[in-house]
Write a protein that holds these residues in place. Structure first.
Motif, PDB file in Angstrom:
ATOM      1  N   ASP A  77       0.848  -1.185   0.000  1.00  0.00           N
ATOM      2  CA  ASP A  77       0.000   0.000   0.000  1.00  0.00           C
ATOM      3  C   ASP A  77       0.887   1.239   0.000  1.00  0.00           C
ATOM      4  OD1 ASP A  77       1.133   0.024   2.482  1.00  0.00           O
ATOM      5  OD2 ASP A  77      -0.749  -0.120   3.598  1.00  0.00           O
ATOM      6  N   VAL A  78       0.295   2.371   0.276  1.00  0.00           N
ATOM      7  CA  VAL A  78       1.047   3.620   0.205  1.00  0.00           C
ATOM      8  C   VAL A  78       2.274   3.582   1.125  1.00  0.00           C
ATOM      9  CG1 VAL A  78      -0.479   4.728   1.904  1.00  0.00           C
ATOM     10  CG2 VAL A  78       0.853   6.142   0.342  1.00  0.00           C
TER      11      VAL A  78
ATOM     12  N   GLN B  17      -4.841   1.275  -6.327  1.00  0.00           N
ATOM     13  CA  GLN B  17      -4.925   2.734  -6.340  1.00  0.00           C
ATOM     14  C   GLN B  17      -3.671   3.366  -5.729  1.00  0.00           C
ATOM     15  OE1 GLN B  17      -7.212   4.106  -8.196  1.00  0.00           O
ATOM     16  NE2 GLN B  17      -6.044   5.999  -7.862  1.00  0.00           N
ATOM     17  N   ASP B  18      -3.165   2.748  -4.671  1.00  0.00           N
ATOM     18  CA  ASP B  18      -1.930   3.250  -4.059  1.00  0.00           C
ATOM     19  C   ASP B  18      -0.745   3.097  -5.012  1.00  0.00           C
ATOM     20  OD1 ASP B  18      -3.533   3.674  -1.891  1.00  0.00           O
ATOM     21  OD2 ASP B  18      -2.395   2.407  -0.500  1.00  0.00           O
ATOM     22  N   LEU B  19      -0.731   1.998  -5.756  1.00  0.00           N
ATOM     23  CA  LEU B  19       0.355   1.772  -6.719  1.00  0.00           C
ATOM     24  C   LEU B  19       0.331   2.841  -7.806  1.00  0.00           C
ATOM     25  CD1 LEU B  19       2.651   0.127  -8.031  1.00  0.00           C
ATOM     26  CD2 LEU B  19       0.891  -1.269  -9.139  1.00  0.00           C
ATOM     27  N   ILE B  20      -0.854   3.143  -8.302  1.00  0.00           N
ATOM     28  CA  ILE B  20      -0.967   4.153  -9.367  1.00  0.00           C
ATOM     29  C   ILE B  20      -0.450   5.498  -8.863  1.00  0.00           C
ATOM     30  CG2 ILE B  20      -2.660   5.494 -10.692  1.00  0.00           C
ATOM     31  CD1 ILE B  20      -4.276   2.866 -10.981  1.00  0.00           C
ATOM     32  N   ILE B  21      -0.821   5.838  -7.650  1.00  0.00           N
ATOM     33  CA  ILE B  21      -0.357   7.115  -7.085  1.00  0.00           C
ATOM     34  C   ILE B  21       1.164   7.101  -6.909  1.00  0.00           C
ATOM     35  CG2 ILE B  21      -0.449   8.580  -5.025  1.00  0.00           C
ATOM     36  CD1 ILE B  21      -3.444   7.669  -4.791  1.00  0.00           C
ATOM     37  N   ALA B  22       1.687   5.991  -6.410  1.00  0.00           N
ATOM     38  CA  ALA B  22       3.141   5.901  -6.199  1.00  0.00           C
ATOM     39  C   ALA B  22       3.900   6.023  -7.514  1.00  0.00           C
ATOM     40  CB  ALA B  22       3.488   4.581  -5.509  1.00  0.00           C
ATOM     41  N   LEU B  23       3.356   5.427  -8.576  1.00  0.00           N
ATOM     42  CA  LEU B  23       4.011   5.511  -9.884  1.00  0.00           C
ATOM     43  C   LEU B  23       3.908   6.926 -10.446  1.00  0.00           C
ATOM     44  CD1 LEU B  23       2.711   2.130 -11.323  1.00  0.00           C
ATOM     45  CD2 LEU B  23       5.128   2.730 -11.084  1.00  0.00           C
ATOM     46  N   ARG B  24       2.772   7.558 -10.229  1.00  0.00           N
ATOM     47  CA  ARG B  24       2.605   8.922 -10.747  1.00  0.00           C
ATOM     48  C   ARG B  24       3.461   9.921  -9.973  1.00  0.00           C
ATOM     49  NH1 ARG B  24      -3.897   8.615 -11.963  1.00  0.00           N
ATOM     50  NH2 ARG B  24      -3.662   7.661 -14.027  1.00  0.00           N
TER      51      ARG B  24
ATOM     52  N   ASP C 267       1.606  -9.037 -13.594  1.00  0.00           N
ATOM     53  CA  ASP C 267       0.978 -10.173 -14.279  1.00  0.00           C
ATOM     54  C   ASP C 267      -0.381 -10.480 -13.677  1.00  0.00           C
ATOM     55  OD1 ASP C 267       1.217 -12.396 -16.209  1.00  0.00           O
ATOM     56  OD2 ASP C 267       1.201 -13.671 -14.421  1.00  0.00           O
ATOM     57  N   VAL C 268      -0.657  -9.911 -12.503  1.00  0.00           N
ATOM     58  CA  VAL C 268      -1.894 -10.207 -11.763  1.00  0.00           C
ATOM     59  C   VAL C 268      -2.496  -8.900 -11.254  1.00  0.00           C
ATOM     60  CG1 VAL C 268      -1.272 -12.567 -11.088  1.00  0.00           C
ATOM     61  CG2 VAL C 268      -0.486 -10.657  -9.703  1.00  0.00           C
ATOM     62  N   PHE C 269      -3.825  -8.911 -11.091  1.00  0.00           N
ATOM     63  CA  PHE C 269      -4.547  -7.674 -10.803  1.00  0.00           C
ATOM     64  C   PHE C 269      -5.687  -7.963  -9.837  1.00  0.00           C
ATOM     65  CE2 PHE C 269      -2.498  -7.575 -14.856  1.00  0.00           C
ATOM     66  CZ  PHE C 269      -1.882  -6.332 -14.866  1.00  0.00           C
ATOM     67  N   GLU C 270      -6.139  -6.897  -9.175  1.00  0.00           N
ATOM     68  CA  GLU C 270      -7.295  -7.075  -8.284  1.00  0.00           C
ATOM     69  C   GLU C 270      -8.500  -7.572  -9.071  1.00  0.00           C
ATOM     70  OE1 GLU C 270      -7.749  -4.572  -4.657  1.00  0.00           O
ATOM     71  OE2 GLU C 270      -6.657  -3.095  -5.872  1.00  0.00           O
ATOM     72  N   GLU C 271      -8.668  -7.056 -10.278  1.00  0.00           N
ATOM     73  CA  GLU C 271      -9.742  -7.530 -11.143  1.00  0.00           C
ATOM     74  C   GLU C 271      -9.138  -8.086 -12.424  1.00  0.00           C
ATOM     75  OE1 GLU C 271     -12.649  -4.563 -12.107  1.00  0.00           O
ATOM     76  OE2 GLU C 271     -13.868  -5.942 -13.305  1.00  0.00           O
TER      77      GLU C 271
ATOM     78  N   ASP D  15     -10.920  -0.026 -19.588  1.00  0.00           N
ATOM     79  CA  ASP D  15     -10.808   1.407 -19.281  1.00  0.00           C
ATOM     80  C   ASP D  15      -9.965   1.667 -18.032  1.00  0.00           C
ATOM     81  OD1 ASP D  15     -12.510   0.315 -17.448  1.00  0.00           O
ATOM     82  OD2 ASP D  15     -14.050   1.870 -17.614  1.00  0.00           O
ATOM     83  N   HIS D  16      -9.212   0.658 -17.581  1.00  0.00           N
ATOM     84  CA  HIS D  16      -8.424   0.833 -16.360  1.00  0.00           C
ATOM     85  C   HIS D  16      -7.236   1.762 -16.632  1.00  0.00           C
ATOM     86  CE1 HIS D  16      -6.290  -0.040 -12.659  1.00  0.00           C
ATOM     87  NE2 HIS D  16      -7.373  -0.668 -12.236  1.00  0.00           N
ATOM     88  N   PRO D  17      -6.953   2.692 -15.712  1.00  0.00           N
ATOM     89  CA  PRO D  17      -5.850   3.648 -15.966  1.00  0.00           C
ATOM     90  C   PRO D  17      -4.475   2.988 -16.122  1.00  0.00           C
ATOM     91  CG  PRO D  17      -6.737   3.902 -13.728  1.00  0.00           C
ATOM     92  CD  PRO D  17      -7.685   3.019 -14.480  1.00  0.00           C
TER      93      PRO D  17
END
Lengths: 329, 329
Positions: free
Chosen positions: A218-219, A243-250, A260-264, A270-272
């Protein structure tokens, strides 16, 4: 089961999935009832001795569970069994076995490929090719780079061996610290998690999804990592808070991710994540080498023979922990 | 050179290229005259004791050669010295040394990354990401796959060690057969070239450009390879007949190619290779890790100290063969 009768295997696959190759090895030795739906499984499980599940995402088993009357063994043709471990199964005496070992080598190769893709900046090279643009760059060596593998099961160990063979320094995080290890330069316990995250050039998630790993990345975890570090997840999607990963990358808290794996899954179109230039998206296929389906069935058939002979099953999952524990632990 | 004078080094770099980092190590121990053109080199070489060439493509040295009066040593900061070896230099007693060893590890990592990119089909994965499209596929394992490395010098050997460590079976082609080898499972002589090409899943060109290697990978060589084989060239472009390679890739004689070197560099923007989906184009950078320029100068400075001390130089090129021969050959 009377001795004159053949054992019955209820086979649950994903909808529209054909029975996996290799099952003909059991011809004349078992009756296989193939189900692809909740209703089909309810019918098939009622007189089954064995449940064979090839769909690692399914939660149908929990719904069909009350209809099982004489089930003795559940086998999952996956390394992760998180979706299977509903409370009634965990509490029951029925053993669950998994596909431990089958995917290890292919996953380790994929992780090494991802590391090298990052280090050698292949994605920029491919983007330049699309523009017919020649641009010499300097890239990184992986030699002596520091890798932290989260999870020291059979997959994490194979990753450690391959990355070490390629010249990297590999440490691990496991459920408890170990003073010496044959695969890792060091194995730390969970208490060292955040500190060790800060030491790594590459962090590889190779753990099962359990109540202790869910949402652990997480964050706070990403803030603990180095700004130039890369995350590789070949474990399970929900170990990462997307969501925390996306923020950390941004924000530049970490440099890049190969997932290789995702929550969904499948990842929605349409996933960011799809549009992020520092994210490499693979399709839950890191371990799925050509021939994997028949390899999985051969592994099951070997265990079936042990079961018929009254021998101990291999790869028995500790249902409370959620994975096959290492020997002696 | 009188003992009270400092030795003079003529440094030839590419136009607009700054002197490489690390030369300050020679401050007060040598005079460095930096040239970036034919005219500049003619002026610099006339009173130079040493010629240091960082531009591996240049043919200017041949033109300035008649102006050298007291040159004692030529050092090239590249592994390949093909462009330097003009007849007058070959015939002269002046030794040529090269950058043997500096690039080995980074090149081997790049080759392993290319192999894994092919095996794991990362390029399709990247193309799917651009379309936001999830598509599970089965991919290849590299374990036990057969690699033929053409060239068993220090780069070819490092490639063999890394690919072997990653679980592959690696054989080599060298100037002569060797019965046992510490890096290769087998080393064949040139007479086995076409036969061995047919055995390989991956063929890696890691040879210098010499009169015997120029154009060797032509239509006959590609017809000898397996249809599913991939070619990797990190050696020199002219070892491959580009037009024959394009035809072989289009006809399906071979499956794919990853190219770091080309007959013409930079590859012209209208070259057909850029548009081929089964070609990966890198930019003569396979060995150019972050820090390579100062590593090259430190290697030269080490040799400079040996030269000043009257010791034997390291990495002396056999000018007739075109490369540093292995010890004892």
């Amino acid at each position: 089961m009377a001795s004159s009768e053949l054992p019955v295997i209820a086979l649950l696959t994903a909808p529209e999935e054909a029975p996996p190759p290799g099952l003909e090895r059991l011809d004349g030795r078992a009756i296989i009832n193939h189900a692809t739906s909740r209703e089909g499984l309810i019918a098939a499980i009622s007189d089954a001795d064995i449940l064979l599940v090839t769909d690692f995402r399914t939660r149908i088993v929990a719904e069909a569970w009350p209809y099982a009357k004489r089930l003795q063994w559940v086998h999952a043709t996956s390394a992760g069994v998180d979706a299977l471990l509903f409370p009634e199964l965990i509490e029951s005496p029925i053993p669950v076995t998994n596909a431990r070992g089958i995917f290890d080598r292919a996953i380790a190769e994929t992780v090494l490929g991802m590391v090298l893709m990052f280090a050698k900046d292949f994605r920029t090279t491919i983007a330049l090719q699309q523009r017919h643009e020649w641009r010499h760059r300097e890239t990184q060596r992986i030699q002596d780079k520091h890798v932290l593998v989260f999870g020291a099961g059979s997959i994490g160990r194979q990753i450690a061996r391959m990355l070490t063979a390629a010249g990297m320094h590999v440490e691990g995080i496991a459920s408890r610290e170990r003073s010496e290890d044959q695969d890792f330069a060091a194995i730390h316990g969970p208490e060292a998690f955040y500190e060790q995250l800060g030491q790594a050039d590459y962090v590889v998630i190779a753990a099962p999804l359990t109540e202790s790993t869910r949402g652990l990345f997480d964050v706070k975890a990403f803030k603990s990592m180095a700004n130039n570090a890369k995350l590789i997840n070949i474990g399970r999607g929900p170990i990462v808070v997307t969501q925390d990963l996306i923020i950390a990358l941004r924000n530049g808290d970490i440099a890049a991710a190969a997932l290789d794996v995702f929550e969904e899954e499948p990842l929605p179109s349409d996933h960011p994540l799809w549009e992020m230039s520092n994210v490499f998206i693979s399709h839950h296929m890191a371990g799925d080498f050509i021939g994997w389906r028949s390899a999985l069935i051969h592994q099951f058939a070997d265990n079936f023979e042990r079961w018929q002979a009254g021998s101990a099953l291999r790869n028995i999952v500790d249902k409370k922990r959620g994975y096959v524990p290492p020997e002696g632990s």
